[in-house]
Design an enzyme around this catalytic site. Sequence first.
Site, mmCIF file in Angstrom:
data_model
loop_
_atom_site.group_PDB
_atom_site.id
_atom_site.type_symbol
_atom_site.label_atom_id
_atom_site.label_comp_id
_atom_site.label_asym_id
_atom_site.label_seq_id
_atom_site.Cartn_x
_atom_site.Cartn_y
_atom_site.Cartn_z
ATOM 1 C CG HIS A 89 32.469 54.766 -38.682
ATOM 2 N ND1 HIS A 89 32.693 55.266 -37.430
ATOM 3 C CD2 HIS A 89 33.332 53.730 -38.804
ATOM 4 C CE1 HIS A 89 33.658 54.585 -36.818
ATOM 5 N NE2 HIS A 89 34.048 53.633 -37.636
ATOM 6 C CD GLU A 170 33.583 50.146 -39.758
ATOM 7 O OE1 GLU A 170 32.457 49.873 -39.265
ATOM 8 O OE2 GLU A 170 34.521 50.623 -39.086
ATOM 9 C CG HIS A 174 31.710 46.535 -36.706
ATOM 10 N ND1 HIS A 174 31.603 46.578 -35.326
ATOM 11 C CD2 HIS A 174 32.575 47.519 -37.053
ATOM 12 C CE1 HIS A 174 32.372 47.565 -34.858
ATOM 13 N NE2 HIS A 174 32.971 48.141 -35.884
#
Length: 321
Positions: A89, A170, A174
Site C-alpha cells: 500500500h 502514495e 505521504h
Amino acid sequence: MSAARGVLALAIFSQGVLGGLYPGLSTANHTCSLVEPVLSCSSRAEPDLVDTCCAETYGGLILQTQFWNTYTGLESTGQLLPKDSWTIHGLWPDFCNGSYTQYCDLKRQYDPFPAPNTTTGTADGTPVPAWTGAPISDFIKKFAKYDLLAFMNKYWLGQNQPSWVLWAHEFSKHATCFSSFDTECYGPAYADHAEVTDFFETVVSYYQALPTWRWLAEGGVRPSNRTAYSVSQIQRALAHKFGKLPYIGCSGPKFNETAAGKGSLDNGYTVLSEMWYYYHVRGRVQRVDGVPVDVSGKATSCATSKNAVWYYERTPHSVAH
C-alpha cells in the site's frame, strides 16, 4: 481507513512553499553517514537539534502498509496479483502522537485523483489540484530504474486503476511529509524527481522485510473460502514474527449484519484486507533501520468474535503464475 487515524494538517506545510517542510533549509552539508543516527520520536529528534535530512523529525512514527486484495479489476491489461504475497500500500509518516498530515508540498503533487482533494480533508483546506502530466512511472524510467519498476508492477498493485495512479497518490500524499525526502536533502545538484525513485526504493525495502503472507501461513492462517479465523489468531501470528502488534484492517460487512453474527453487539468488519506495521526509525528513513513498535490507537477494525474474520482466496484468473 481515514476514520481510524486523526488528521492534523498544518497550513504552512500544505502550501508547497519553497524549502519543503522547513523553509530556508540549505542544500549543503547533508552527509548523513557522518552523524549519529537519531531515533525518531525521541527527545533528540527535533529540527533545531539535528539535520532534518538525516533524522526523521516531522513524521516520526512510520507505517509500512499492505493490502490483501482478491482481484485488480484490470486483469485484461496484465495487472495481476502476485502468488502467495500481500501487496504494497505505502509508507506513511504519522506524527509521534498518531495523528498525521498529508500533501505537504503541492509543488510535488503528481496524483491525478487526489483523495482527499484538500490538504486538510475538509472543505476549508487548501485545494489539491489534480495532476495532468506524465505518469509517475516515467520518473522511474528517467533514472533507468527498470528493475525497480518491474518489482513495483509485480508487488505494488492498484485496484480498479492502473498501478502508477496508486504510486502517485502514495508519493504525493505521504512522501512529501517526510523530512528526509525534502529536495534540499539531495544537495545543490539535485535532479528533478530523484526523491521520487528514492522513496519508492525505500518503500520496497521496508516491504521486503515484512512477508505477511508467509508469517500468517506459519501461524496456521491461510486464505480460505471455507474457514474463517479469529482476529486474535491473526494478531498472535504477526506479533510473534514482527515483535510488536500491527494494525489489522478489515472491510466487508459488519459481523452483526451477517447471518453468523445476528443478534451480536460485535460491529467489527469481517473481511481481512489490510495490515499496518509501525516503526520508529534510526536516522533518515532511507537507512531502513526501523525499531518495531505497537500499533498506535485502535488495534483493529475487524470483528473480535470467534472465527468472524474471512481471509478470502484470490480469484484464480487474478493471480500471476
